[in-house]
Design a protein around this motif. Structure first.
Motif, mmCIF file in Angstrom:
data_model
loop_
_atom_site.group_PDB
_atom_site.id
_atom_site.type_symbol
_atom_site.label_atom_id
_atom_site.label_comp_id
_atom_site.label_asym_id
_atom_site.label_seq_id
_atom_site.Cartn_x
_atom_site.Cartn_y
_atom_site.Cartn_z
ATOM 1 N N SER A 372 0.834 -1.198 0.000
ATOM 2 C CA SER A 372 0.000 0.000 0.000
ATOM 3 C C SER A 372 0.872 1.252 0.000
ATOM 4 C CB SER A 372 -0.915 0.030 1.234
ATOM 5 O OG SER A 372 -0.140 0.141 2.419
ATOM 6 N N LEU A 373 0.253 2.384 -0.278
ATOM 7 C CA LEU A 373 0.961 3.664 -0.236
ATOM 8 C C LEU A 373 1.423 3.977 1.179
ATOM 9 C CD1 LEU A 373 1.914 6.255 -1.615
ATOM 10 C CD2 LEU A 373 -0.381 7.205 -1.246
ATOM 11 N N SER A 374 0.604 3.666 2.165
ATOM 12 C CA SER A 374 0.995 3.938 3.555
ATOM 13 C C SER A 374 2.241 3.147 3.933
ATOM 14 C CB SER A 374 -0.152 3.611 4.509
ATOM 15 O OG SER A 374 -0.489 2.237 4.455
ATOM 16 N N ALA A 375 2.385 1.935 3.387
ATOM 17 C CA ALA A 375 3.590 1.145 3.648
ATOM 18 C C ALA A 375 4.821 1.820 3.063
ATOM 19 C CB ALA A 375 3.432 -0.256 3.071
ATOM 20 N N VAL A 376 4.692 2.368 1.851
ATOM 21 C CA VAL A 376 5.797 3.085 1.216
ATOM 22 C C VAL A 376 6.177 4.316 2.036
ATOM 23 C CG1 VAL A 376 6.505 4.407 -0.813
ATOM 24 C CG2 VAL A 376 5.244 2.270 -1.098
ATOM 25 N N LEU A 377 5.191 5.069 2.448
ATOM 26 C CA LEU A 377 5.445 6.295 3.216
ATOM 27 C C LEU A 377 6.109 5.979 4.549
ATOM 28 C CD1 LEU A 377 2.130 8.265 2.519
ATOM 29 C CD2 LEU A 377 4.376 8.587 1.447
ATOM 30 N N ASP A 378 5.711 4.875 5.180
ATOM 31 C CA ASP A 378 6.309 4.489 6.456
ATOM 32 C C ASP A 378 7.775 4.111 6.275
ATOM 33 O OD1 ASP A 378 6.038 3.754 9.342
ATOM 34 O OD2 ASP A 378 6.523 1.764 8.571
ATOM 35 N N VAL A 379 8.074 3.318 5.228
ATOM 36 C CA VAL A 379 9.465 2.938 4.962
ATOM 37 C C VAL A 379 10.297 4.171 4.626
ATOM 38 C CG1 VAL A 379 10.986 1.681 3.383
ATOM 39 C CG2 VAL A 379 8.904 0.594 4.239
ATOM 40 N N GLN A 380 9.748 5.049 3.786
ATOM 41 C CA GLN A 380 10.468 6.260 3.396
ATOM 42 C C GLN A 380 10.786 7.132 4.612
ATOM 43 O OE1 GLN A 380 8.325 8.779 0.641
ATOM 44 N NE2 GLN A 380 10.190 9.772 -0.079
ATOM 45 N N LYS A 381 9.840 7.254 5.529
ATOM 46 C CA LYS A 381 10.059 8.071 6.729
ATOM 47 C C LYS A 381 11.130 7.459 7.616
ATOM 48 C CE LYS A 381 7.608 10.377 10.499
ATOM 49 N NZ LYS A 381 6.292 10.607 11.169
ATOM 50 N N GLY A 396 19.842 2.340 -3.015
ATOM 51 C CA GLY A 396 18.413 2.607 -2.918
ATOM 52 C C GLY A 396 18.099 3.814 -2.058
ATOM 53 N N GLY A 397 16.983 3.693 -1.311
ATOM 54 C CA GLY A 397 16.609 4.739 -0.376
ATOM 55 C C GLY A 397 15.419 5.573 -0.785
ATOM 56 N N SER A 398 14.843 5.326 -1.973
ATOM 57 C CA SER A 398 13.768 6.201 -2.465
ATOM 58 C C SER A 398 12.647 5.386 -3.101
ATOM 59 C CB SER A 398 14.320 7.178 -3.508
ATOM 60 O OG SER A 398 15.347 7.977 -2.972
ATOM 61 N N PRO A 399 11.449 5.988 -3.164
ATOM 62 C CA PRO A 399 10.356 5.347 -3.904
ATOM 63 C C PRO A 399 10.683 5.284 -5.390
ATOM 64 C CG PRO A 399 9.526 7.052 -2.419
ATOM 65 C CD PRO A 399 11.011 7.216 -2.471
ATOM 66 N N LEU A 400 10.067 4.325 -6.078
ATOM 67 C CA LEU A 400 10.229 4.197 -7.534
ATOM 68 C C LEU A 400 8.928 4.646 -8.183
ATOM 69 C CD1 LEU A 400 12.036 0.728 -7.581
ATOM 70 C CD2 LEU A 400 13.054 2.930 -8.170
ATOM 71 N N GLU A 401 8.714 5.950 -8.195
ATOM 72 C CA GLU A 401 7.420 6.495 -8.604
ATOM 73 C C GLU A 401 7.116 6.239 -10.076
ATOM 74 O OE1 GLU A 401 7.557 10.561 -7.462
ATOM 75 O OE2 GLU A 401 7.316 10.131 -5.318
ATOM 76 N N HIS A 402 8.146 6.049 -10.894
ATOM 77 C CA HIS A 402 7.888 5.798 -12.315
ATOM 78 C C HIS A 402 7.233 4.432 -12.536
ATOM 79 C CE1 HIS A 402 11.740 3.781 -11.636
ATOM 80 N NE2 HIS A 402 11.507 3.061 -12.713
ATOM 81 N N LEU A 403 7.398 3.522 -11.569
ATOM 82 C CA LEU A 403 6.749 2.219 -11.668
ATOM 83 C C LEU A 403 5.334 2.256 -11.089
ATOM 84 C CD1 LEU A 403 9.645 -0.223 -10.646
ATOM 85 C CD2 LEU A 403 8.691 0.135 -12.927
ATOM 86 N N GLY A 404 5.117 3.101 -10.090
ATOM 87 C CA GLY A 404 3.828 3.187 -9.418
ATOM 88 C C GLY A 404 4.031 3.668 -7.994
ATOM 89 N N PRO A 405 2.973 4.104 -7.328
ATOM 90 C CA PRO A 405 3.110 4.681 -5.992
ATOM 91 C C PRO A 405 3.468 3.682 -4.901
ATOM 92 C CG PRO A 405 0.807 4.508 -6.604
ATOM 93 C CD PRO A 405 1.591 4.180 -7.835
ATOM 94 N N HIS A 406 3.395 2.380 -5.174
ATOM 95 C CA HIS A 406 3.663 1.385 -4.140
ATOM 96 C C HIS A 406 5.052 0.763 -4.239
ATOM 97 C CE1 HIS A 406 -0.934 0.534 -3.489
ATOM 98 N NE2 HIS A 406 -0.597 1.793 -3.297
ATOM 99 N N PHE A 407 5.883 1.247 -5.146
ATOM 100 C CA PHE A 407 7.213 0.664 -5.320
ATOM 101 C C PHE A 407 8.271 1.448 -4.548
ATOM 102 C CE2 PHE A 407 4.878 -1.020 -8.888
ATOM 103 C CZ PHE A 407 5.410 -2.290 -9.084
ATOM 104 N N PHE A 408 9.216 0.702 -3.945
ATOM 105 C CA PHE A 408 10.324 1.322 -3.214
ATOM 106 C C PHE A 408 11.604 0.575 -3.569
ATOM 107 C CE2 PHE A 408 12.992 2.703 0.264
ATOM 108 C CZ PHE A 408 12.529 3.985 0.538
#
Length: 522
Positions: A372-381, A396-408
């Motif tokens: 989920s997006l919340s999972a991505v945001l939690d990992v990013q924080k 690494g260290g960042s979301p992969l927004e070009h793939l979709g909002p749930h990728f990190f």
């Protein structure tokens, strides 16, 4: 009991598109009229349709942001059930308990479990496709989980007819004496089914977490009401469909699905407080486990050590990045001896950069999205906080927004502070947090400095150290020189706030039995 030949569902080349599903008794799913993602199933009746029900949405976590924006990321709409539905399901499970527990033999229950396992294996491709589309894990991981999940049914089909199962027991020498001093009476212990069970499972292993609980429950003659995660209900529905086909009677195994922000607390409370329910089995967070216990556990924390560096790196990759780090036994914290840190980090980075991150359904994908997006945001924080605390990002260290909002990105952090949240709490994401140590005693002290204790892993070629460290680690599972250790024939469970009780192995079936002592004066 006679066993029929498993049904065949047409030729392997016949593909049919389907959107959703229904369960015979408690869980139904409504079709979508349009969607950017459809299921290509050989047997679409695994997920039969029902359009006239109130629903919540099930999403494909690998969808792009555009798909989330236009609604095509929705792959199904599942009936949102309420507390009253849970009460009715429990009452039904209780009403059919006598006929299942007392009206079937252990051999009959064993045959049904074996048939269910056979049908699951026969439908591996369809179940894996459903699982990947709703959970995001790579298709090869989903196929592996189908086999893993079926193995619990095979195991407990065999356990059902052993003396340790329901109807079995043992005799032990009597301590009582007659007036003449000889033995008096017989001391008998009899195993009996617990009764109605309520089983709550997480999203990260949508089939295995169900079969690991339902298998021993049905083997002993218990009835089972399962609340699967609202994030991955479709795999559970397909599983229920095959259970029905295998001959599991109506009401013996049923599903209860609710949206987490809606009725989940009330449904959980009903399961815990209803006097008809005799056992609760929960796999999930410590917070929810404590909440359920208050109404009336299992989560994770882990780590790794040193030795053969290539072996340690392979074990780390297997444990950390499977299902994008979203398993309850993933290694979150890595303790590496200072003398080999550079070599370990270098080789780990080389492996990590070779991971193919894409939607799980695509061929060759080795890591999919987070759930989920919340999972991505939690990992990013947590990653950001760790860097602020002095950690160094190696990869690494960042979301992969070009793939979709749930990728990190698969991420490696070194020099992580003991005070950082990413070190002190479960990450549930693809981040390896690394610290060094100098002595064995220091490593054990840091590893055990946690309120939870499900799984730990370490690598060593020193056999004396293997047994010494394994004995001192405060965890329910310890992997030595390997990062994947779960199997149906081994006990699974944690210590501390990671819960109590065991699943899998001969200990798992004991969780669904009451032992009755009978003294017979003969």
């Amino acid at each position: 009991m006679a066993r029929r030949s498993p049904p065949r569902f047409g030729g392997s080349s016949r593909l049919v598109t389907v959107f959703l599903a229904s369960s015979q008794f408690s869980l139904q799913v409504a079709a979508l009229s349009t969607s950017g993602v459809i299921f290509s199933l050989k047997d679409p009746t695994l997920l039969p349709r029902n359009d006239d029900i109130p629903c919540f949405d099930v999403f494909n976590p690998a969808a792009t942001q555009a798909a989330f924006d236009d609604g095509s990321a929705i792959i199904a709409k599942v009936q949102n059930m309420q507390c009253d539905d849970a009460r009715k399901a429990i009452e039904k499970a209780s009403s059919v308990l006598p006929s299942w527990r007392d009206g079937t033999t252990a051999h009959e229950r064993s045959a049904i479990l074996s048939r269910w396992s056979y049908l699951i294996k026969e439908n591996t491709d369809d179940i894996a496709t459903i699982m990947t589309l709703e959970s995001g894990k790579p298709i090869q991981e989903s196929q592996g989980e189908v086999a893993y999940g079926a193995s619990f049914l095979d195991y407990y089909a065999a356990e059902a007819i052993r003396p340790t199962s329901a109807g079995g027991g043992f005799l032990t020498p009597t301590p009582f004496t007659t007036a003449e001093g000889g033995p008096r009476g017989k001391v008998i212990a009899v195993q009996e089914a617990v009764g109605v069970t309520a089983l709550i499972t997480p999203w990260n292993f949508p089939i295995a977490m169900i079969t690991r609980k339902v298998g021993p429950a049905l083997a002993t003659g218990c009835t089972a009401l399962v609340k699967p995660s609202e994030l991955t209900p479709l795999t559970a529905i397909a599983l229920k469909t095959l259970a029905d086909r295998a001959g599991v009677p109506d009401g013996v195994f049923d599903l209860m699905c609710v949206i987490v922000l809606d009725a989940t607390p009330d449904v959980g409370k009903e399961m815990c407080t209803n006097i008809l329910v005799k056992k609760i089995s929960f796999t999930g967070s410590t917070r929810v486990g404590k909440q359920l216990m208050k109404h009336g556990s299992d989560t994770v924390k882990r780590f790794s050590l040193d030795a053969d560096i290539n072996q340690a790196v392979n074990a780390a990759m297997a444990s950390k990045f499977r299902n994008a780090g979203q398993t309850c036994v993933c290694a979150d914290r890595f303790l590496i001896h200072a003398s080999v840190e550079e070599e370990f980090v270098s080789k780990l980075k080389e492996k990590v950069t070779q991971l193919s991150v894409n939607p799980g359904i695509e061929k060759g994908t080795t890591m999919g999205p987070l759930i989920s997006l919340s999972a991505v945001l939690d990992v990013q924080k947590k990653v950001s906080e760790a860097l602020d605390d002095g950690a160094e990002c190696i990869a690494g260290g960042s979301p992969l927004e070009h793939l979709g909002p749930h990728f990190f990105e698969p991420t490696i952090l070194r020099n992580v502070s003991l005070e950082s949240r990413i070190w002190n709490s479960e990450t549930f994401g693809p981040v390896a947090a690394i610290r060094t140590f100098e002595t064995e005693e220091e490593a054990i002290q840091v590893a055990n400095d946690s309120s939870t204790g499900l799984a730990a892993y370490f690598c060593s070629k020193d056999l004396a150290r293997v047994f010494r460290v394994a004995g001192k680690l405060e965890n329910g599972l310890v992997g030595v020189n390997d990062g994947i250790i779960s199997t149906a024939s081994a006990p699974f469970g944690g210590v501390k706030e990671s819960g109590f009780g065991r699943e899998g192995s001969q200990l798992g079936i004991a969780e669904y039995l009451n032992t009755k002592y009978i003294f017979l004066n003969v």
